[in-house]
Design a protein around this motif. Structure first.
Motif, PDB file in Angstrom:
ATOM      1  N   UNK A 133       0.837  -1.193   0.000  1.00 12.41           N
ATOM      2  CA  UNK A 133       0.000   0.000   0.000  1.00 12.41           C
ATOM      3  C   UNK A 133       0.876   1.249   0.000  1.00 12.41           C
ATOM      4  N   UNK A 134       0.419   2.283  -0.683  1.00 13.02           N
ATOM      5  CA  UNK A 134       1.156   3.543  -0.657  1.00 13.02           C
ATOM      6  C   UNK A 134       1.056   4.217   0.707  1.00 13.02           C
ATOM      7  N   UNK A 135      -0.039   3.964   1.412  1.00 17.47           N
ATOM      8  CA  UNK A 135      -0.266   4.543   2.727  1.00 17.47           C
ATOM      9  C   UNK A 135       0.252   3.605   3.803  1.00 17.47           C
ATOM     10  N   UNK A 136       1.083   4.110   4.698  1.00 16.94           N
ATOM     11  CA  UNK A 136       1.578   3.286   5.794  1.00 16.94           C
ATOM     12  C   UNK A 136       0.447   2.974   6.773  1.00 16.94           C
ATOM     13  N   UNK A 137       0.506   1.790   7.366  1.00 14.60           N
ATOM     14  CA  UNK A 137      -0.500   1.418   8.344  1.00 14.60           C
ATOM     15  C   UNK A 137      -0.361  -0.039   8.721  1.00 14.60           C
ATOM     16  N   UNK A 138      -1.461  -0.611   9.200  1.00 21.31           N
ATOM     17  CA  UNK A 138      -1.479  -2.018   9.560  1.00 21.31           C
ATOM     18  C   UNK A 138      -2.664  -2.689   8.881  1.00 21.31           C
ATOM     19  N   UNK A 139      -2.579  -3.998   8.749  1.00 24.07           N
ATOM     20  CA  UNK A 139      -3.662  -4.763   8.139  1.00 24.07           C
ATOM     21  C   UNK A 139      -4.335  -5.617   9.204  1.00 24.07           C
TER      22      UNK A 139
END
Length: 253
Positions: A133-139
Motif C-alpha cells: 500500500x502507498x499509505x503506511x498502516x497495519x492490516x
C-alpha cells in the motif's frame, strides 16, 4: 471484539514473526514490518529516494511461491537476520553491513534461480516500508470472515496465507467492510480504516509446500462476489496493542 494474533514480516515475502504486543506510532507501520526487501535487479527502485513500487519489483510470494519455504528471523536490536533456505546451510548475517546484505542477497538469489532477475540486492530504505500500500498502516483480518471462507471452500486455511498484522474475533463475518472511512480503537491506539484488502495470487501459496494449491481470489469471487479479505488502517494516534486487547468500532470519523 478481541485481538487474537499479532504479526510482523521484517522481510517482504518471507516468514511471519509472532508478537505479544506492539507499540504503534502515528502514521507508521508496526516496527520492522516489511523493513527489508530483495529488490529485483531490473526494478526502478532507488534506496536513496524510496517510493512505492508494485510488489513484482521485489521477491514476493505473488511471483515466487517457493519463498514460503524460507524461514527467517530478525533481531531488531542487533540487526542480525537468520535465514534457513532449503538445500543450503543456515545463514546469520548483519543487515547493517554491506557484506551481510550481500550474503543475504546471494543466498536468496541462488534459491530463486531463474526467478531472480538481473542482480537482485537486499536493502532497506530510511523511513520506507515495502508494503503493498502507498499509505503506511497495519492490516487487520476478522477471523469470522476467514472462517466463512473456510466453510465455503470446505477446508481449514492457514491464517498466515493472508499476511495480516492483526487478527481479531467478536465481529460477524464481513462486517469489518463497514469500517472503511471510519475510526476504531484497538488497545491504546486509534486507527482509521481506509480500504478493504484485495487478495492477490500470494494467497494461493501453501506455506508448508511452497506450491499453489488454492486460487483464493477466484474462490472469494465465486462464493462472496468479491476478492477481498481484511482491511487496511492508518494509525491516527499511537499506543500499545497487545494480545487480548479489545477493539471498539466504529466511531465517527
Amino acid at each position: 471484539m478481541r485481538v487474537e494474533h499479532l504479526y510482523r514480516y521484517p522481510v517482504k515475502g518471507l516468514s511471519a514473526e509472532a508478537l505479544e504486543q506492539v507499540e504503534l506510532r502515528e502514521g507508521e507501520c508496526i516496527a520492522h514490518d516489511r523493513q527489508f526487501a530483495l529488490v529485483q535487479g531490473d526494478a526502478p527502485f532507488d534506496p536513496a529516494a524510496p517510493r512505492f513500487l508494485p510488489k513484482q519489483n521485489f521477491a514476493c510470494l505473488m511471483v515466487n511461491a517457493r519463498l514460503a519455504l524460507v524461514a527467517s528471523a530478525y533481531d531488531g536490536r542487533s540487526g542480525q537476520l537468520s535465514l534457513s533456505v532449503p538445500g543450503a546451510a543456515p545463514l546469520l548475517a548483519d543487515t547493517r553491513s554491506p557484506e551481510g546484505r550481500a550474503s543475504i542477497a546471494a543466498l536468496l538469489s541462488r534459491y530463486m534461480a531463474d526467478e531472480a532477475r538481473g542482480n537482485p540486492y537486499f536493502t532497506e530504505a530510511s523511513a520506507h516500508n515495502f508494503t503493498d500500500q502507498k499509505t503506511k498502516g497495519i492490516s487487520l483480518i476478522n477471523m469470522a470472515s476467514l472462517e466463512a471462507l473456510e466453510a465455503a471452500v470446505g477446508q481449514k486455511l492457514d491464517l498466515l496465507r493472508f499476511r495480516a498484522n492483526l487478527y481479531f474475533t467478536g465481529l460477524p463475518a464481513w462486517a469489518e467492510f463497514d469500517w472503511v472511512d471510519r475510526e476504531i480503537l484497538v488497545g491504546g491506539a486509534r486507527l482509521q480504516v481506509f480500504k478493504r484488502t484485495v487478495r492477490c495470487p500470494a494467497t494461493q501459496v501453501n506455506l508448508r509446500t511452497g506450491e499453489r494449491d488454492l486460487d483464493i481470489p477466484r474462490l472469494l469471487r465465486q462464493h462472496f462476489g468479491h476478492a477481498d479479505l481484511g482491511v487496511h488502517a492508518r494509525v491516527l494516534e499511537g499506543g500499545r496493542v497487545a494480545l487480548g486487547d479489545s477493539l471498539e468500532a466504529p466511531l465517527d470519523a
